[in-house]
Each structure stands twice: as C-alpha cells, then as structure tokens.
Design a protein around this motif. Sequence first.
Motif, PDB file in Angstrom:
ATOM      1  N   ASN A   1       4.639  14.192  74.816  1.00  0.00           N
ATOM      2  CA  ASN A   1       5.638  15.187  74.414  1.00  0.00           C
ATOM      3  C   ASN A   1       5.001  16.082  73.357  1.00  0.00           C
ATOM      4  O   ASN A   1       4.628  15.630  72.275  1.00  0.00           O
ATOM      5  CB  ASN A   1       6.880  14.494  73.846  1.00  0.00           C
ATOM      6  CG  ASN A   1       8.020  15.483  73.604  1.00  0.00           C
ATOM      7  OD1 ASN A   1       7.791  16.667  73.371  1.00  0.00           O
ATOM      8  ND2 ASN A   1       9.251  14.976  73.651  1.00  0.00           N
TER       9      ASN A   1
ATOM     10  N   GLU B   1       8.065  20.171  72.496  1.00  0.00           N
ATOM     11  CA  GLU B   1       8.974  21.061  73.209  1.00  0.00           C
ATOM     12  C   GLU B   1       9.410  20.456  74.536  1.00  0.00           C
ATOM     13  O   GLU B   1       9.939  21.135  75.400  1.00  0.00           O
ATOM     14  CB  GLU B   1       8.301  22.411  73.455  1.00  0.00           C
ATOM     15  CG  GLU B   1       7.974  23.152  72.164  1.00  0.00           C
ATOM     16  CD  GLU B   1       7.352  24.507  72.430  1.00  0.00           C
ATOM     17  OE1 GLU B   1       7.264  24.886  73.615  1.00  0.00           O
ATOM     18  OE2 GLU B   1       6.963  25.186  71.462  1.00  0.00           O
TER      19      GLU B   1
ATOM     20  N   ASN C   1       7.416  19.134  76.768  1.00  0.00           N
ATOM     21  CA  ASN C   1       6.379  19.228  77.792  1.00  0.00           C
ATOM     22  C   ASN C   1       5.241  18.230  77.517  1.00  0.00           C
ATOM     23  O   ASN C   1       5.060  17.776  76.387  1.00  0.00           O
ATOM     24  CB  ASN C   1       5.806  20.638  77.840  1.00  0.00           C
ATOM     25  CG  ASN C   1       6.843  21.673  78.243  1.00  0.00           C
ATOM     26  OD1 ASN C   1       7.630  21.458  79.159  1.00  0.00           O
ATOM     27  ND2 ASN C   1       6.868  22.799  77.538  1.00  0.00           N
TER      28      ASN C   1
END
Length: 386
Positions: free
Chosen positions: A79, A82, A84
């Motif tokens: 992670n 954000e 992603n």
Amino acid sequence: MEKNNEEISMKEIMGEIEKSMKRIYEGDIVKGTVISISQDEVLVNIGYMTDGVINKSELSDNEEINPGDEIYVYILKVNDGEGNVALSKKMADEIKFWDKLQEDFNAGTKFIVKINEIVKGGAVAYINGIRAFIPASHISYSYVKDLNTFLNKEVNVKIIEFDKNKERVVLSAKEVEKEEVERNKEKIWKTLQKGEKRIGTVTRLVKFGAFVDLGGLEGLIHLNDLSWKRVNNPSEVVSIGDKVSVYVLDFDKDKNRISLGLKDVAEDPWKLAVAKYKTGEVVEGKIVKLLDFGAFVELEDGIEGLVHITEISEDRILKPSDVLNVGDKVRVKVLEINEDAKRMSLSIKGVNDSLSEEISKYNDNDEGVTLGDLLKDKFKDFNFEK
C-alpha cells in the motif's frame, strides 16, 4: 433483520473476493499486465484487489512498454498510502538477470559482450546493465600487449567467477578460445599425415628454427628444413606472421611434437649430385662453416661437403681456422659422394695431388703438349687475387 442479512451477505461477498485474490508481500516478484501508461506512471493489473503502479523512475532506461504487455514487477509496497501497490520493473529485471546469470555460470553458457571500458588490470563489459570484469589475462588466448585494442570490440565469453550477494561477475574470453583451440588440436591430430602439405602461420623464431601454427597446433621447422641452402638464422627465410605452405615430415602426439619442412622435397639438389659431381673431380666451392674437425664447403645451394682437418693441408694444423676463413673460395677434390646420407667428402690438399698427377703425365708426354696447355682448364675459373 433484512438489513443485517444484507450486511452479512456483503461481508461474505467481500470475503470471497478477497480469498480469490492472491496474497502479495513486499519483495515478491509477480507477473502483471499493463493497463495504461501516463506521463509519470504505468498502471499494472497484478491480480490483486488493487492495481499496481510503476513510477517512471522504476522503469529501465529507454524501455518501451505498451498497454497489454505482460511484465514482471517487484513489490515495493503493498500500500503506497493511496491504496495502490507500488511496483518496480527495474528491480524485477535486475533480480531476474542475476538469476539468469547464476544459471549461465552453472551451465558454462557462452555469450557475446562488448568491451565498454579498459581499467587497471583488465576490462569492463555490461550484461543487461550488470557490470562484469574481464581480467587482462583472460581477454584473449593469445598474448595481448595493449588492452586498448579491445575497446568497443565484441568478444565471446563465459562466466568464470560469480557471487550474487557481492554482485561480482568475472568473465573470460580466453577460456572460450581455449576450448576452440583444443577442439582444433584434436581435429588436426586425427587428420595429420606424413608428407602432406598444410598452410600455417609463423608464430615464433628461435635459434634452431621457426614455429608454425597449423590452426591451434604448433609445429617446428628446423633450420635444416627451411631451405636447401645453408641457413644460419630463420629470419633469413621467414618472418613472424608469414603464411607458409609446409610439409609434415613427422609427428608424435604423445610428445606433442610436429616436424615440418618448408623446402620442397621434389627440388632436392642431392638427386642430381651423383650425376653432376664425380669422384676424383676438382671443383670450386666456398667455406661456409669451420669446426674443430674440419671445414664445410658449399659447392652450390643445398650441396655441401666436408673437408676433414687431415685433408686441408700437407702441413700439420691444429684447427681449420688457422689456414681458412668463412667465405674463402677454395678448390677441392671430390673424394666420396653418399647420396642417401646427403654427404660428400672433399679434400683441399688433394687438389695438389691431382696437379702432381697432371704434371707427371706431362713429363711422360711425347707429343709436345706444353704445361700451360695441360693445366689451362684447371685454372680458368680460379681467382688468384686473395
């Protein structure tokens, strides 16, 4: 009640979705598919609940990637803050390259690299961006005087030292060339035949002859086999680098020896010696070598005879050099010819004996022939100016 059931159903659905997604960890290398490409990043589907993002700085230099391409990526963070997954293609490539190099090292794989730098003690080449070192002693099977001649050239190499943890890769072109040389040697030994002609290159000159490379295997042309005429130094006939056509005179694989000849057997002047020179005949020659036991006289290119010390003078001499010099022209009498052994026995003092015989014939001659008439042919080519 219905609301609670809906919440349970959503949790179950999300749980099932999560179960269907593969679990990933930082440091993993996974395969993904490029979804889209923007100016700053590449979006990749890695089969996880969220897509992965590759920052442009994590791509290899000048690398072209297109949507739909399947690529391997390294998980930097699950992670990125954000939601992603942060990815790196550059690190994935490097790790896979190191793994591939390990396989190449274990298998003895050969490949071509370009010499990019000449450094102290050797040269540097790059394999998919990984720095590799070639020691000076391994840049070629042959002696290399100036390493700079290899700069920007391609060489065929194999890995001889490998340490992934220390990121150490050592290459050798010499070992690859050596294997080729050994194959050529074995091929030559299998096909070598006495009397055949082969093309070779003169590699070394020594006092006793010249070494010739036949294509990975060296043979020696002895001084006596360079020419039919007397040769004092091989440089009189050949030079290093010369391409020569040689005869295979003899060979011994166990002793790793090959005897070669440069002179043409068909041009052997001794084949005509018996017909040309007769026992008892007086001829002119040149002193070409002086030894303690006698002097060698050259009658023509390839034809020499020995004047034993006892045949030099009626007077007793300690050594031939007391009365003779190399280069002197002398008249000699042929005592014996041995065509098979290529030997001729000559006599200098015997010339005087022949002269005495002619004078004796003159004294017994009743036809008025003068001494000048009798001996004019004997001295017509003799040079009295010494």
